[in-house]
Design a protein around this motif. Structure first.
Motif, mmCIF file in Angstrom:
data_model
loop_
_atom_site.group_PDB
_atom_site.id
_atom_site.type_symbol
_atom_site.label_atom_id
_atom_site.label_comp_id
_atom_site.label_asym_id
_atom_site.label_seq_id
_atom_site.Cartn_x
_atom_site.Cartn_y
_atom_site.Cartn_z
ATOM 1 N N HIS A 33 -7.532 -9.649 1.234
ATOM 2 C CA HIS A 33 -6.972 -9.584 2.585
ATOM 3 C C HIS A 33 -7.850 -10.535 3.412
ATOM 4 N N GLN A 48 -6.945 -12.277 8.538
ATOM 5 C CA GLN A 48 -5.820 -11.664 9.257
ATOM 6 C C GLN A 48 -6.079 -11.642 10.765
ATOM 7 N N HIS A 97 -11.566 -1.167 1.399
ATOM 8 C CA HIS A 97 -10.528 -1.360 2.425
ATOM 9 C C HIS A 97 -11.143 -1.188 3.804
ATOM 10 N N PHE A 145 -10.761 -5.947 1.943
ATOM 11 C CA PHE A 145 -10.359 -6.314 3.307
ATOM 12 C C PHE A 145 -11.586 -6.971 3.940
ATOM 13 N N HIS A 171 0.904 -1.167 0.000
ATOM 14 C CA HIS A 171 0.000 0.000 0.000
ATOM 15 C C HIS A 171 0.940 1.214 0.000
ATOM 16 N N TYR A 214 -6.782 4.148 0.333
ATOM 17 C CA TYR A 214 -6.722 5.237 1.306
ATOM 18 C C TYR A 214 -7.450 6.474 0.775
ATOM 19 N N ASP A 224 3.907 -5.824 2.400
ATOM 20 C CA ASP A 224 2.661 -5.212 2.870
ATOM 21 C C ASP A 224 2.930 -3.764 3.273
ATOM 22 N N THR A 262 0.359 -1.025 9.721
ATOM 23 C CA THR A 262 0.753 -2.324 10.270
ATOM 24 C C THR A 262 2.077 -2.842 9.736
ATOM 25 N N HIS A 293 -2.198 -12.485 4.094
ATOM 26 C CA HIS A 293 -2.171 -12.468 5.576
ATOM 27 C C HIS A 293 -2.331 -13.901 6.091
ATOM 28 N N TYR A 316 -4.713 -3.003 17.389
ATOM 29 C CA TYR A 316 -5.017 -2.472 16.051
ATOM 30 C C TYR A 316 -6.524 -2.310 15.894
ATOM 31 N N ARG A 324 1.867 7.093 10.572
ATOM 32 C CA ARG A 324 1.078 6.772 11.776
ATOM 33 C C ARG A 324 1.972 6.351 12.951
HETATM 34 O O1 NIG Z 1 -2.560 -5.157 4.899
HETATM 35 N N1 NIG Z 1 -5.282 -5.261 6.722
HETATM 36 C C1 NIG Z 1 -5.623 -4.290 6.080
HETATM 37 N N2 NIG Z 1 -4.845 -3.447 5.400
HETATM 38 C C2 NIG Z 1 -3.476 -3.192 5.701
HETATM 39 C C3 NIG Z 1 -3.326 -2.257 6.841
HETATM 40 C C4 NIG Z 1 -3.682 -0.918 6.433
HETATM 41 C C5 NIG Z 1 -3.517 0.112 7.499
HETATM 42 O O2 NIG Z 1 -3.564 -0.155 8.707
HETATM 43 O O3 NIG Z 1 -3.372 1.265 7.072
HETATM 44 C C6 NIG Z 1 -2.685 -4.466 5.876
HETATM 45 O O4 NIG Z 1 -2.169 -4.787 6.959
#
Ligand code: NIG
Ligand code: FE
Length: 408
Positions: free
Chosen positions: A238, A241, A173, A210, A70, A140, A313, A318, A261, A90, A77
């Motif tokens: 995704h 996870q 997402h 997601f 991404h 995003y 990732d 994360t 994941h 999280y 963050r």
């Molecule tokens: O792959 N799991 C969802 N999406 C992302 C995390 C994105 C984020 O926290 O900004 C991932 O871990």
């Protein structure tokens, strides 16, 4: 940054190389493609007159493939990192309006040029390590104009850096705040407005969702998959996870390129992936950052013969990771992949997770010239060191992206 088009061509005979098996190896590059790969003494005489490049005894691997990132977003963050260290999970941060949504705010505020600049800097770290193909997701923006902005940046990055980019639309997402309580309406918009428009503009190579209790349900995921398939766009997910949602089995039934994941993947999910030939993309950077304790079922995936890829990732929440080799190391240390599995995970299987198995992931005649020369004695060192970049030279998309020291 030097303009990619102005880089020298890598055409010629590359000798003084050792393959990942340690054996002497030569590569002939002609018009940007690998025309011949094999043992130096077997090279056909017709290539003898071509310019020579001396690898100086370097180990050579296919160009690396980062099959899940991404990379394009505004802000960062680090404050959430600190909050998680202080005990917040999280999931708690996401439910409290942080997490993905906070990157959505920063991404919406950023101009396309600003996103391009910040993503370029991050991309450069991966390229310097030998990445030659990369997947970049949207997700995003969560509104047509902002998802478009992210995907356009992904396309611009490809042109500017001469790297192969697969752009994945991840409009699903998370639920954008303005749709709170109206998840169904948002998914309708993703399927009926955003995806068709972005597809029409040539910005979408794959579609991702997601599927998670803090994101979208199984039924919503299926709705997005159906919309993608109606447009003949491959899907990925995704999946599993934070919990076992049954997403992997659903994705496999839709012929997904990959499920990613997978910490909570079930036996059913593994069987479905195996039957569909879906790649399992392992993301040890997210596992590590979230201090997860539930390991993906590596042994069961291995037994079922599901191909395993490894990716950064890269994202601001994360997995703020900008080294694919470190991910290979973590996949071994944390997930117990063998070293050959980790290397296949960042080359062959990663290429397959992007539908690029015909052009990336192995050194073979007829493919675009993408390979990396390493200052290493043994292939196992690719997954052994961390924190150093043992790259000696890089041929990316037929160009000398980094000249090997000692090359003629
Ligand atoms: O792959 N799991 C969802 N999406 C992302 C995390 C994105 C984020 O926290 O900004 C991932 O871990
Ligand atoms: Fe991700």
């Amino acid at each position: 940054m030097r303009d990619f088009d102005s880089l020298p061509s890598a055409d010629g005979v590359w000798s003084g190389l050792r393959g990942l098996d340690g054996q002497p190896c030569a590569i002939v590059v002609s018009q940007g493609n690998m025309a011949w790969v094999g043992a130096p003494e077997a090279m056909p005489a017709i290539y003898a007159g071509m310019p020579r490049h001396d690898g100086g005894g370097a180990l050579v691997s296919p160009g690396l493939v980062d099959c899940h990132t991404h990379l394009v977003y505004g802000g960062q963050r680090a404050h959430e990192f600190a909050m998680r260290l202080a005990g917040a999970s999280y999931e708690q941060l996401a439910r409290a309006g942080g997490g993905i949504v906070s990157s959505v705010r920063a991404t919406r505020e950023a101009s396309e040029d600003a996103l391009f600049e910040s993503a370029s800097r991050r991309l450069q770290c991966l390229l310097d390590e030998g990445v030659c193909a990369i997947e970049i997701k949207s997700g995003y923006g969560l509104a047509l104009e902002h998802e478009r902005k992210q995907l356009r940046v992904a396309r611009r990055l490809a042109g500017a850096h001469g790297v192969t980019v697969r752009a994945t639309f991840l409009g699903a997402h998370t639920l954008p705040p303005e749709y709170a309580g109206r998840s169904g309406e948002y998914i309708d918009r993703v399927c009926k407005e955003m995806l068709p428009a972005l597809h029409e503009e040539g910005l979408v190579d794959a579609v991702d969702v997601f599927c998670e209790r803090i994101a979208f349900s199984l039924a919503e995921t299926e709705q997005v998959f159906e919309a993608a398939q109606a447009l003949n766009i491959p899907v990925k997910l995704h999946a599993e996870q934070l919990s076992d949602m049954g997403g992997a089995a659903l994705a496999a039934r839709h012929g997904a390129l990959s499920c990613d994941h997978l910490e909570h993947l079930s036996g059913d999910g593994i069987r479905a992936m195996q039957a569909a030939g879906t790649v399992a993309v392992l993301l040890p950077g997210a596992y590590y950052t979230l201090r997860d304790t539930c390991l993906p079922p590596i042994e069961a995936l291995r037994e079922a013969g599901v191909p395993m890829a490894v990716a950064t990732d890269h994202n601001p929440g994360t997995s703020p990771a900008l080294s694919l080799l470190l991910m290979a190391n973590m996949a071994c240390t944390l997930f117990r992949l063998t070293v050959p599995e980790a290397i296949a995970g960042i080359t062959t299987h990663a290429a397959r997770a992007l539908g690029l198995e015909q052009s990336f992931g192995v050194l073979a005649a007829g493919r675009p010239a993408n390979f990396v020369l390493w200052d290493l004695a043994d292939a196992a060192e690719l997954a052994y060191w961390f924190g150093q970049r043992p790259v000696r030279g890089i041929v990316r998309n037929g160009k000398l992206a980094r000249t090997p020291s000692g090359a003629a």
